[in-house]
Design an enzyme around this catalytic site. Structure first.
Site, PDB file in Angstrom:
ATOM      1  N   TYR A 480       0.839  -1.207   0.000  1.00  0.00           N
ATOM      2  CA  TYR A 480       0.000   0.000   0.000  1.00  0.00           C
ATOM      3  C   TYR A 480       0.874   1.257   0.000  1.00  0.00           C
ATOM      4  CZ  TYR A 480      -3.742   3.260   1.169  1.00  0.00           C
ATOM      5  OH  TYR A 480      -4.633   4.302   1.148  1.00  0.00           O
ATOM      6  N   SER A 560      -6.331   1.521  -4.457  1.00  0.00           N
ATOM      7  CA  SER A 560      -6.428   2.913  -4.043  1.00  0.00           C
ATOM      8  C   SER A 560      -5.050   3.560  -4.131  1.00  0.00           C
ATOM      9  CB  SER A 560      -7.027   2.992  -2.636  1.00  0.00           C
ATOM     10  OG  SER A 560      -7.439   4.290  -2.328  1.00  0.00           O
ATOM     11  N   ASP A 643     -17.611   4.462  -7.493  1.00  0.00           N
ATOM     12  CA  ASP A 643     -16.499   4.824  -6.616  1.00  0.00           C
ATOM     13  C   ASP A 643     -16.455   6.346  -6.504  1.00  0.00           C
ATOM     14  OD1 ASP A 643     -14.212   5.186  -5.186  1.00  0.00           O
ATOM     15  OD2 ASP A 643     -12.962   3.849  -6.393  1.00  0.00           O
ATOM     16  N   HIS A 678     -15.683   1.977  -3.830  1.00  0.00           N
ATOM     17  CA  HIS A 678     -14.255   1.866  -3.559  1.00  0.00           C
ATOM     18  C   HIS A 678     -13.890   0.538  -2.911  1.00  0.00           C
ATOM     19  CE1 HIS A 678     -10.401   3.812  -3.600  1.00  0.00           C
ATOM     20  NE2 HIS A 678     -10.217   3.610  -2.311  1.00  0.00           N
TER      21      HIS A 678
END
Length: 710
Positions: A480, A560, A643, A678
């Site tokens: 991430y 993301s 989203d 999302h």
């Protein structure tokens, strides 16, 4: 339609040799505009600006989405592993799951999923071992199962449930109230709630929440979210009558979240302006009808998270003068409350704390593994909560004056298990343990530290089957790298489906996250963002050097901010990866702050309108740095039409640019889900379909032979 050379459509279980066979495949023809923005002397082309338009209101975008999905679905249908993964995922996800119970008024409230339900339901028990009763079952709320139960909070006496409805994956919430005894939904309904805490008044007369103004017609899923305000809703009244409690109209970018202290005497309002844990704290004395909000912590400089209170003595976790956080206390009745240290900063990172059973129970992260420590309210150490292994505490609940505490424990091969803990005796018993369709003992979980480009040691978890021979295996590398978010060990049935087939899962704890406190976060954001990409690239290189995998067997995935990560490293090192799965990614780093919640992200990314930040952002923006003339890995971008966190235009524009560039013969596709957002609230059937597509795509390009699991 424009014909491009692509790898053959696979008609049998793919091997490395089969994935090299060239053929052709038609991408949809994407209209190219002539939009050019000049910023700080740099002419920035944005030929696919029109794909930022909302798919609901722009027929051209809707047609583009339909055309892209048709091409992608036709390709995915040729992957033989797709049906095998889908069938196995259905088996793996068919297990009973429980959430951490919340006790109020002698009742126990908890989430439960029987297995393949699209949405988990809210249950209640009248006693800890009594039968569960369904309170709220969202599975009947929509035909496609895409309407979910969002946040929920029992009133202090356990008579009512305050809950939110999330439709189609959007961040917007509709808030409602249910009578626990009768199951009747009250007429109360609150709209335009987003990024809000929900908190009951102690007497159950109403609740506090945060909302935005209703967006303009047609702008619900794209308009910037500004001027968040805190309101009080009295039960039995219309939303129009709600009382405004706190707002900052002179500072529209500030967001506000309110919570009532457990004793019901104080309202604590936390104000922020971005994604950083930099807060102002304002309190309201609820015992006084004439009290006005009073700011006790000013400046948006440090984290202040309430751990609990005893009267006017408030306990906080804070990073003020403590990058890895500490616990402090202050008397809020003082005009300028003095700060008194209760538990000093440790080498481990303090993730959170709460007063439960008369003790401070604090969760720490030690080299990305959880520890639960106990302290007296004066800070004296009082032992630890013995955890069942190396993994993560995934949630706790309890009350300040009740010795009964619950916590969830999970790891990569350990399904989330709920434990009931007695603070007085230190005894823990299993409250809910899932039975799963695989043997956790067949999996090996290890942690190693590798060296990044600048010499920084970075931890990485590696999960694989014990019974598979050593040697380069199809490997999925995930990370991430942003917003102070740690990638702690956690169970995922969907990942088990990959590992069962002989694949390896690697999770790299790269900089930008919170694994080692503020310094680790700061080392991977703003001008230091390149460290994040270097750490991820170094993880891939280490996996290859250690013989875990090889270049033609390495797939990468991230969602993301992690989707941004995947897009950026593919541009920087396209030779290193066989396949890439960027999900709901932030792909245009020059316009992210113009939509919905994007403005909050400047804390990590910087301001595109400032020259120094612009030059950093432009240098790694995935949309702007696709390198024609280089051979790219196979790419399956993923997004969803609803989203409204990272608007799908990011992935639309990125995919259009990939398909227009001369970057080699492998497929560069996009999968666009409908009635999804999302990620939160996504129904189980959509999770199965999406994951089967992702794993089949990655398997085809990493040489994985996919077989049914007996």
């Amino acid at each position: 339609m424009r014909a491009l050379p692509l790898i053959a459509l696979l008609l049998a279980t793919p091997t490395l040799a089969q994935t090299k066979a060239p053929t052709t495949m038609n991408y949809p023809e994407t209209k190219r505009g002539d939009t050019v923005d000049e910023q700080f002397g740099v002419k920035v082309a944005d030929p696919y600006r029109w794909l930022e338009n909302d798919v609901r209101t722009d027929p051209a975008v809707a047609q583009w989405v339909a055309d892209e999905n048709a091409v992608t679905n036709a390709y995915l249908a040729t992957l033989p592993g797709r049906d095998i993964f889908a069938a196995r995922l259905k088996q793996l996800l068919d297990y009973e799951r429980f959430g951490v119970p919340v006790k109020k008024g002698g009742r126990y409230f908890y989430m439960h999923n029987s297995g393949l339900q699209n949405q988990s339901a809210l249950f209640v028990r009248e006693s800890i071992d009594g039968p569960g009763r369904v309170l709220i079952d969202p599975n009947g709320w929509s035909r496609d199962g895409a309407t979910a139960l969002g946040e929920w909070v029992p009133s202090e006496d356990g008579r009512h449930i305050l809950y939110s409805v999330q439709d189609g994956g959007t961040d917007w919430r509709t808030v409602k109230v249910l009578d626990v005894a009768t199951g009747k939904v009250a007429d109360d309904s609150v709209e335009w709630v987003k990024f809000s805490n929900l908190s009951w008044a102690k007497d159950g007369s109403g609740f506090y929440y945060s909302r935005f103004a209703a967006p303009a017609a047609g702008a619900k899923f794209q308009a910037l979210n500004e001027n968040q305000q805190v309101y009080f809703h009295k039960l039995g009244t219309a939303q129009a009558a709600d009382a405004l409690v706190y707002a900052t109209p002179d500072a529209p970018k500030r967001g506000h979240s309110a919570q009532v202290t457990e004793d019901g005497k104080w309202l604590v309002i936390t104000t922020t302006e971005g994604t950083d844990n930099r807060y102002e704290i304002t309190i309201l004395d609820l015992s006084s009808p004439v009290a006005r909000p009073r700011t006790i912590v000013k400046g948006l400089e440090n984290e202040w998270s309430l751990a609990g209170n005893e009267g006017s003595t408030f306990y906080w976790t804070t990073n003020k003068d403590a990058p890895r956080l500490r616990i402090v206390a202050m008397d809020v009745r003082q005009a300028t409350p003095a700060i008194h240290e209760v538990v000093p900063e440790d080498k481990a990172v303090l993730e959170g704390a709460a007063i439960m059973g008369g003790k401070l129970v604090a969760s720490y992260l030690v080299d990305v593994k959880s520890e639960l420590r106990r302290y007296d309210l004066n800070g004296k150490p009082d032992g630890v909560v013995a955890l069942p292994g190396i993994g993560s505490v995934a949630g706790t609940s309890g009350e300040a004056d009740d010795p009964e505490l619950f916590y969830a424990f999970t790891s990569f091969a350990t399904p989330t298990t709920i434990y009931r803990y007695d603070v007085k005796t230190g005894a823990a018993v299993t409250w809910a343990q899932p039975k799963v369709a695989f043997d956790p003992g067949l999996f090996d979980v290890s942690q190693r530290f590798y060296t990044s480009k600048d010499g920084t040691k970075v931890p990485m978890f590696i999960v694989r089957r014990k019974d598979r021979p050593a040697g380069p295996a199809p490997t999925l590398l995930y990370a991430y790298g942003g917003f102070n978010i740690s990638m702690n060990p956690a169970f995922s049935a969907t990942r088990i489906a990959w590992i069962e087939q002989g694949g390896v899962l690697a999770v790299a704890n790269i900089r930008g996250g919170g694994e080692y406190g503020k310094a680790w976060h700061d080392g991977g954001r703003l001008a230091n963002k390149q460290n994040v990409f270097d750490d991820f690239i170094a993880a891939g290189e280490d996996l290859i050097a250690q013989g875990v995998t090889a270049k033609d067997r390495l797939a990468i995935q991230g969602g993301s901010n992690g989707g941004l990560l995947v897009g950026a490293v593919v541009n920087q090192r396209p030779d290193l990866f066989a396949a890439a799965l960027p999900q709901v990614g932030v792909m245009d780093m020059l316009r992210f702050d113009r939509f919905t919640a994007g403005r909050y992200w400047v804390d990590d990314y910087g301001y595109p309108s400032k020259e120094a930040d612009f030059r950093v952002l432009y240098a790694y923006s995935p949309y702007h740095n696709i390198k024609a003339g280089q051979v790219y890995p196979a790419i399956l971008a993923e997004t969803a039409d609803t989203d409204d966190r990272v608007v799908p235009g990011h992935s639309f524009k990125y995919t259009a640019a990939l398909q227009a560039a001369d970057i080699g013969p492998k497929p560069h596709l996009i999968r666009i889900e409908t009635r999804a957002g999302h990620g939160s609230g996504k129904p189980t059937d959509k999770v199965i379909a999406e994951t089967a597509d992702s794993w089949a795509f990655a398997a085809a390009w990493t040489g994985m032979t996919v077989k049914p699991i007996p």
